[in-house]
Every structure is written in C-alpha cells, then in structure tokens.
Design a protein around this motif. Sequence first.
Motif, PDB file in Angstrom:
ATOM      1  N   PRO A 335       0.820  -1.215   0.000  1.00 54.98           N
ATOM      2  CA  PRO A 335       0.000   0.000   0.000  1.00 54.98           C
ATOM      3  C   PRO A 335       0.857   1.270   0.000  1.00 54.98           C
ATOM      4  CG  PRO A 335      -0.783  -1.562   1.640  1.00 54.98           C
ATOM      5  CD  PRO A 335       0.510  -2.094   1.136  1.00 54.98           C
ATOM      6  N   VAL A 336       0.310   2.344  -0.596  1.00 48.52           N
ATOM      7  CA  VAL A 336       1.042   3.613  -0.674  1.00 48.52           C
ATOM      8  C   VAL A 336       1.391   4.123   0.720  1.00 48.52           C
ATOM      9  CG1 VAL A 336       0.939   6.017  -1.445  1.00 48.52           C
ATOM     10  CG2 VAL A 336      -0.044   4.220  -2.863  1.00 48.52           C
ATOM     11  N   GLU A 337       0.461   3.977   1.668  1.00 53.44           N
ATOM     12  CA  GLU A 337       0.728   4.493   3.017  1.00 53.44           C
ATOM     13  C   GLU A 337       1.893   3.771   3.688  1.00 53.44           C
ATOM     14  OE1 GLU A 337      -3.105   1.923   3.484  1.00 53.44           O
ATOM     15  OE2 GLU A 337      -2.159   3.233   1.983  1.00 53.44           O
ATOM     16  N   THR A 338       2.209   2.577   3.208  1.00 44.69           N
ATOM     17  CA  THR A 338       3.352   1.836   3.767  1.00 44.69           C
ATOM     18  C   THR A 338       4.667   2.282   3.142  1.00 44.69           C
ATOM     19  OG1 THR A 338       1.928  -0.078   4.160  1.00 44.69           O
ATOM     20  CG2 THR A 338       4.303  -0.466   4.197  1.00 44.69           C
ATOM     21  N   VAL A 339       4.664   2.517   1.823  1.00 39.64           N
ATOM     22  CA  VAL A 339       5.911   2.912   1.155  1.00 39.64           C
ATOM     23  C   VAL A 339       6.218   4.390   1.353  1.00 39.64           C
ATOM     24  CG1 VAL A 339       5.703   1.110  -0.580  1.00 39.64           C
ATOM     25  CG2 VAL A 339       4.783   3.374  -1.082  1.00 39.64           C
ATOM     26  N   ALA A 340       5.192   5.204   1.671  1.00 35.59           N
ATOM     27  CA  ALA A 340       5.405   6.643   1.823  1.00 35.59           C
ATOM     28  C   ALA A 340       6.224   6.928   3.074  1.00 35.59           C
ATOM     29  CB  ALA A 340       4.061   7.370   1.896  1.00 35.59           C
ATOM     30  N   THR A 341       7.244   7.729   2.913  1.00 40.89           N
ATOM     31  CA  THR A 341       8.092   8.136   4.025  1.00 40.89           C
ATOM     32  C   THR A 341       8.657   9.510   3.722  1.00 40.89           C
ATOM     33  OG1 THR A 341       9.963   7.482   5.412  1.00 40.89           O
ATOM     34  CG2 THR A 341      10.165   7.046   3.063  1.00 40.89           C
ATOM     35  N   GLY A 345      15.119   8.790   4.157  1.00 41.26           N
ATOM     36  CA  GLY A 345      14.545   7.527   3.723  1.00 41.26           C
ATOM     37  C   GLY A 345      13.840   7.639   2.388  1.00 41.26           C
ATOM     38  N   LEU A 346      13.152   8.777   2.175  1.00 38.56           N
ATOM     39  CA  LEU A 346      12.475   9.001   0.897  1.00 38.56           C
ATOM     40  C   LEU A 346      13.489   9.215  -0.224  1.00 38.56           C
ATOM     41  CD1 LEU A 346      10.037   9.675  -0.926  1.00 38.56           C
ATOM     42  CD2 LEU A 346      10.209  12.029  -0.118  1.00 38.56           C
ATOM     43  N   ALA A 347      14.485  10.070   0.033  1.00 39.18           N
ATOM     44  CA  ALA A 347      15.418  10.465  -1.023  1.00 39.18           C
ATOM     45  C   ALA A 347      16.393   9.369  -1.405  1.00 39.18           C
ATOM     46  CB  ALA A 347      16.189  11.713  -0.585  1.00 39.18           C
ATOM     47  N   PRO A 352      14.770   5.781  -4.876  1.00 42.35           N
ATOM     48  CA  PRO A 352      15.635   4.911  -5.700  1.00 42.35           C
ATOM     49  C   PRO A 352      15.043   3.521  -5.933  1.00 42.35           C
ATOM     50  CG  PRO A 352      16.958   6.095  -4.101  1.00 42.35           C
ATOM     51  CD  PRO A 352      15.526   6.376  -3.765  1.00 42.35           C
ATOM     52  N   GLU A 353      14.291   2.978  -4.942  1.00 44.50           N
ATOM     53  CA  GLU A 353      13.619   1.686  -5.144  1.00 44.50           C
ATOM     54  C   GLU A 353      12.696   1.742  -6.343  1.00 44.50           C
ATOM     55  OE1 GLU A 353      13.204  -0.413  -0.727  1.00 44.50           O
ATOM     56  OE2 GLU A 353      11.672   0.984  -1.444  1.00 44.50           O
ATOM     57  N   ALA A 354      11.911   2.824  -6.403  1.00 40.92           N
ATOM     58  CA  ALA A 354      10.967   2.965  -7.515  1.00 40.92           C
ATOM     59  C   ALA A 354      11.700   3.186  -8.834  1.00 40.92           C
ATOM     60  CB  ALA A 354      10.025   4.135  -7.232  1.00 40.92           C
ATOM     61  N   ILE A 355      12.751   4.008  -8.808  1.00 38.88           N
ATOM     62  CA  ILE A 355      13.533   4.266 -10.025  1.00 38.88           C
ATOM     63  C   ILE A 355      14.153   2.978 -10.554  1.00 38.88           C
ATOM     64  CG2 ILE A 355      15.670   5.351 -10.842  1.00 38.88           C
ATOM     65  CD1 ILE A 355      14.967   7.778  -9.148  1.00 38.88           C
ATOM     66  N   GLY A 356      14.573   2.090  -9.632  1.00 39.90           N
ATOM     67  CA  GLY A 356      15.193   0.828 -10.030  1.00 39.90           C
ATOM     68  C   GLY A 356      14.267  -0.071 -10.818  1.00 39.90           C
ATOM     69  N   MET A 357      12.956   0.183 -10.767  1.00 39.90           N
ATOM     70  CA  MET A 357      11.987  -0.644 -11.491  1.00 39.90           C
ATOM     71  C   MET A 357      11.674  -0.074 -12.872  1.00 39.90           C
ATOM     72  SD  MET A 357       9.466  -1.357  -8.237  1.00 39.90           S
ATOM     73  CE  MET A 357       8.669  -2.810  -8.861  1.00 39.90           C
ATOM     74  N   LEU A 358      12.292   1.082 -13.213  1.00 39.61           N
ATOM     75  CA  LEU A 358      12.061   1.701 -14.515  1.00 39.61           C
ATOM     76  C   LEU A 358      13.074   1.205 -15.533  1.00 39.61           C
ATOM     77  CD1 LEU A 358      11.546   5.431 -13.414  1.00 39.61           C
ATOM     78  CD2 LEU A 358       9.776   3.850 -14.152  1.00 39.61           C
TER      79      LEU A 358
END
Length: 590
Positions: A335-341, A345-347, A352-358
């Motif tokens: 869920p978004v509320e779990t990954v949101a920080t 931790g965000l930067a 970067p976790e999300a960028i790694g999937m692109l």
Amino acid sequence: MANTQPATTTAPRKDKRIERDENRGQWNSKSEFILSLLGYAIGIGNVWRFPYLCYRSGGAAFLIPYMLMVILAGIPLFYMEVLIGQFSSTGCTGMFRMTPLLKGTGIAQVVVNAYCVCYYSVIISYPVRMIFYCFFKQVPWEDCSNSWNSDNCVTVSDMGKQNSTDGFTTSADEFFHLEVLRISKDISELGGMVWEQLVALIVTWIIIYFCLMRGIKSVGKVVYFTVPFPYLLLFILLVRGATLPGAWKGIKFYLYPEWDRLLDLKVWADAAIQMFFGIGPGWGGIVNMASFSNFRNNARCDTILIVSINVFTSILAGFVVFSVLGFLSEKSGIPVETVATGGAGLAFVTYPEAIGMLPVPQLWALMFFFMLFLLGIDSVFVQLEAIMTSILDEWYWVRSHKWKLTLVSCFIFLAISSIMCTNGGMFILQLFDWYSSAIAVIVICLVEIIMVAWIYGIKNFMLDVEFMLGRRPSLYWRILWQVVTPVILIFILITSIVFMRTITYNNIPYPPWAIMIGWASCITSVMWIPLYIFYIMIRKRATLCDSLKKRLRPLDWTPSDPQDRAEYEAFRRQRRMPGFMSDTDIESTK
C-alpha cells in the motif's frame, strides 16, 4: 604667591561612525538577487519533507493551515528581512545596529548557520556519492546479490508477496545503510571513517569553495545554472512519473483531503514548522542577500514572487514524489501508506527503489540525485556567505583577505563535518538536524520582529521604508508586523516545544546523553541573546538604567551610500525621528 594647578580639561570624544565596507559589492542585476534568494529558499526540504508532511497531515486539507502560516507569518518575516538588509547593507550581525542591545541575536544566527552548514554539507554529499553508482552497468540497489546484503534482504517487488514484512529489509534499504553509510548500531558506536563518503564530502566542499571564492560576484553567476536547472529536471521527472502505472493512486493519497485533521493542533504546528524551513526567515541569509541589493529595489514584489515560487515548488515536488510512490505500490503490491516516508529515507531508499523498477534506471537516478545536489548547494552558498559577511562586518581588517577567509572557513567546516562521515555519522547528523535549529530560529524571528515593531518602533521602520522606496507600507503590513505575526510566532514556539517528538533514526532510539547534546546545540545558539545583554550590564560606565536605555537606541542606523545617508539624516530631522547612538555613546556606556 600660592601655587595653583592648571585646571584639567578633558577633550571631548570625537563622534565616530561605523566603518562601512566600501568594496562590499552589489548584485550585477536584479535577476542575480532573485535567483540567489530562490536558491536559498528552495532546498532539499521542498522535495523530501513537504510532500510526506502534506500526506501525513491531511492531504489537501494541510494546505489550508500551511498557506495561512505563509501569508500571516512567512511573507511578513521575509519582507521585513529583505527591507532590513536592503536599507542597511549589512549582514545578520550588523542588522542589530537597529537595537544594539540585541546584537547577541546576530551571534545566535551565525552559530545556527554554522551548525546547519556542517550537517547540510554532508546531506548534499550523499547525492554526490549516489551519482557515482549511477554509472554502474546495473544500479546496485536493484537486487540482493551484493556483498553487503544480509539473509533478510528482499527486493521491493518480493516484499509485497511476504505474509509479513517484519524481519525483512529491502535491497535499497540495505544498500543505503550497509554500503553507503555502513551504519553502526547506534550513536554510541562512532566506528571508523567511511572513506568514500569523506571523499564525496571533500568534493562537495571544493565545489562550494570555487563557487564562493569571489563572494557574490561568483555566486551571482553560479545561480544562473544551479537554480533553473533543477526545475527542468523536476518537470522531466514529473512527466515520467505521471505516465507510470499506478501514478494517480499515489497522487490521490498525496492530495486526498481529510478535513477532520484541521482540528488537530499538531497539524497546525507542522504547517508552521514547514513554513520556517521552507521559506527560511530567521537564519540571516535573507538579510545578507538583500544587503547586496539596490537601495531603491521594489522588495515587496520580490518577496511575493519568491515565496509564491517556493510554495509552488513544494506542491509540484509532491506530485513528482507521489506519482513514483504510486508506481512503486502498483508494482510491489505494498500500500502507498506503507511505502510513503519522508527525509533521507524518501530520497535515498524509497525513491531509488521505484527508479530501479524503470527502464534505464541509471538515467532517472542520475537526474534525481543531481537535482537534489543542486537544490541543496544553493542553501549552503547563502548560509556560508551569511557567516563570512558577519565576520567581515565586525572585523574590518579581514576585509582585504576575503578569499582567504572563504578558504579557511571551508576547511574548518569540512574538518568539523567529517565526523558525520563515520559509521555513526548519520546518527550525529540527525541529532543536530533535529535539535540545533528548529526552536532557535523561531526564537530569533520573535526577537527580530519585537525589535522592529516594538523597540525601534513600527512608525520609525515604516518611515525608513518610505524613504527607501518612496512609499510607506500599508496598514495591512503594520498590523501583521506589530500584532499578528508576533502572536503566531509565540504560538509556533509553544507548539514546537509541546509537540517535540522523541528522536529516532531507522527506529533506533537515542540514549538520554545524546538527547542532552542535542538540546545543548540549541541552547549554545540562543544563549548569546541574554549573554550579550548581561555583557552590556557588567561593562557599563554609566548607571545600569542609562546604559540599557542607550543600547536600545539605533546605532548609526543609516544607508551605506554617503549620498543616501545624507538625504536620510535630513529626512529623519524633518520627521523628528529619534536620534542615533554613535560609537561615542557606546564607549561611554561600557
């Protein structure tokens, strides 16, 4: 005939003035001034703090208290500081010639800036380090096949398949903490030096020095690149993020209004704190940058423009961040509320976790980290320049050695901040970020506005502005400066203390002795305000009452240009404004 002693006569002291720096310089154009203030006001916090705070505090509903704080406190303080700097052409210690008794507040600003420059330089050295990894064939935070990974490592796409996430860490989390930081178990274990991080910090300070070595002459040229270019990268990342699957789910979480949160006092306190760190009053940087501006510059339009762009940037950054977090949620099943920080931790983990999937993650990571570096380095320019200008304003003999002062300052701050490149460095960084400036800056702003509105006098200040700009500020500004903004600042100060959370990093609590060090970093800045008043009391030559009264009078509070100064003194006599206190008066009260 009686011997008579000749009567002793005391020669009257020559009335002295403050020695102005004739080579202080000015911005070559108004665009340099605007860009420098934009670079100062817009920083990493607009990207990693505001979006998460907005989501956590009620989504679009959070914008109501935030905008009220900006309008009723942020803009008045920003405008006031621009006017003070532009009128006096002095930095954050010289501005207190308006009320010399409060000069300790200027010293407090220098100390707060020194703390911030130390830990902020380390923060912007992290993107330098991360940029290095962007040139690898495969970004190293993508999977768990690296030497630093533990048995508990899972990729973010596999994390959503687990029945429980307890005990597991993502590959990006382990990369940042176990490879980049090589973090120790807590702050009590300082560990050794992370040499790669120290190299990144040295590179950062070399860049800072070359951008500042000629003062505003070099800064004025650098900001033509460091301020607009992050917006280009931000818009590219926004377009890419908005076209990803799941992006709108993330944006919905970012903006979905929870109106009941407006009844929560903590939300209003968070909005106030974000206003302070987003716009930047109280640090001395605004006063210092404005001190190089043209004396007749239209400061009101500049203020509204800069603050408006700042707010727009914060909201825009939220779309950039949460569109990618929505994509991360879509791909991982978390869920978004779990990954949101928020914060580091965000930067350095979640984004970067999300960028790694692109596709081609190296390109998007390079753009993101380069943007973070540019956003951060402008703030360091202004804060370090504020410190050095304060030194030049106080010690005249240093003025012919500006480049040497810049070099020595950069070396000293590099040496001090290097402790944050150790295994326990992130704990130290978070400690000073948490305690050293938040409350201190609010106290400084409160002293500033009381000085302007109630000690020097709001009428006198508005007459100064009338002489400078040819038009007196309206009743709206008088009400804000004299009543509304001071009341809001008192509210912010009280709520900041009441709602101060216990500091942790990565769910690791800090021991009591570390928290005491954190509070000490706050006290060591604001303590200069009462200490300087006490210093005046014990160094007095006249009676205590007379000494304090004289120090409450302005000390040569005039424009720096001789022609403007002569016209202003005639203007003061015509309007029957209070007389100055000269250096002669100061000597008689020591």
